[in-house]
Scaffold this active site. Structure first.
Site, PDB file in Angstrom:
ATOM      1  N   PHE A 193      -2.783  16.048   4.515  1.00 16.47           N
ATOM      2  CA  PHE A 193      -2.942  15.543   3.159  1.00 16.47           C
ATOM      3  C   PHE A 193      -1.589  15.572   2.468  1.00 16.47           C
ATOM      4  O   PHE A 193      -0.876  16.579   2.548  1.00 16.47           O
ATOM      5  CB  PHE A 193      -3.956  16.405   2.390  1.00 16.47           C
ATOM      6  N   ARG A 235       1.070  12.578  -8.916  1.00 12.53           N
ATOM      7  CA  ARG A 235       1.652  11.271  -8.625  1.00 12.53           C
ATOM      8  C   ARG A 235       3.130  11.214  -9.005  1.00 12.53           C
ATOM      9  O   ARG A 235       3.899  10.478  -8.425  1.00 12.53           O
ATOM     10  CB  ARG A 235       0.932  10.166  -9.396  1.00 12.53           C
ATOM     11  N   ASP A 273      -4.934   4.792   5.906  1.00 17.30           N
ATOM     12  CA  ASP A 273      -5.626   5.858   6.634  1.00 17.30           C
ATOM     13  C   ASP A 273      -6.596   5.258   7.649  1.00 17.30           C
ATOM     14  O   ASP A 273      -6.198   4.808   8.701  1.00 17.30           O
ATOM     15  CB  ASP A 273      -6.432   6.701   5.643  1.00 17.30           C
ATOM     16  N   GLU A 318       0.845  -1.196   0.000  1.00 16.01           N
ATOM     17  CA  GLU A 318       0.000   0.000   0.000  1.00 16.01           C
ATOM     18  C   GLU A 318       0.878   1.243   0.000  1.00 16.01           C
ATOM     19  O   GLU A 318       1.996   1.220   0.515  1.00 16.01           O
ATOM     20  CB  GLU A 318      -0.882   0.026   1.257  1.00 16.01           C
ATOM     21  N   ASP A 319       0.343   2.320  -0.550  1.00 18.82           N
ATOM     22  CA  ASP A 319       1.036   3.597  -0.466  1.00 18.82           C
ATOM     23  C   ASP A 319       0.801   4.244   0.892  1.00 18.82           C
ATOM     24  O   ASP A 319       1.720   4.720   1.538  1.00 18.82           O
ATOM     25  CB  ASP A 319       0.626   4.534  -1.601  1.00 18.82           C
TER      26      ASP A 319
END
Length: 152
Positions: A121, A134, A72, A68-69
């Site tokens: 964020f 990205r 959350d 996963e990046d």
């Protein structure tokens, strides 16, 4: 942890690409790679997970490392893990670059993570804002994207 096991590194969506590309260069054991795409939608006031591109590999009896990046709330990850458990892997672990525990709503076991981050964020290095940014070679906190942006 994976010597003599040939793990399957499995990415979800697009954000994992930069992280996985760098990660596989550091892994010295043979690996297989695949990816999945998902969609979340609301039905009857509940969020549902839909697999739009499933893994092409048979995961039965394999050692799966989900890449996963960022993790959350844990809600999507929890749903993906439940789905993958149904594919009967020998083991299933999570590796994420960024771990934002402050937003966690569902407890998920994350075996490997790069960095704990605060409730901000972030974009870059695969992470996007409306499919942009990205390709930034770093992870950053935007100063202002627009008036409607929140922390997630």
């Amino acid at each position: 942890d994976y010597s003599n096991k040939c793990p399957v590194l499995l990415g979800v969506q697009r954000g994992f690409i930069c992280f996985m590309a760098d990660l596989i260069r550091k892994i010295s054991v043979p690996i297989d790679m695949d990816f999945m795409a998902i969609n979340r939608y609301r039905k009857d006031s509940q969020s549902k997970l839909s697999i739009t591109k499933d893994t092409d590999l048979d995961l039965t009896g394999r050692h799966v490392l989900l890449i996963e990046d960022i993790v959350d709330t844990g809600m999507t990850l929890s749903s993906i893990l439940e789905y993958l458990k149904g594919r009967h892997p020998a083991s299933l672990e999570v590796c994420t670059l960024l771990n934002r525990k402050v937003r966690r709503l569902v407890e998920v076991d994350i075996r490997y993570w790069g960095f704990d981050i605060p409730d901000e964020f972030v974009v870059g290095y695969g992470l996007d804002y409306r499919e942009e940014y990205r390709n930034l070679p770093f992870i950053g906190v935007p100063i202002v994207l627009d008036e409607t942006i929140d922390s997630g």
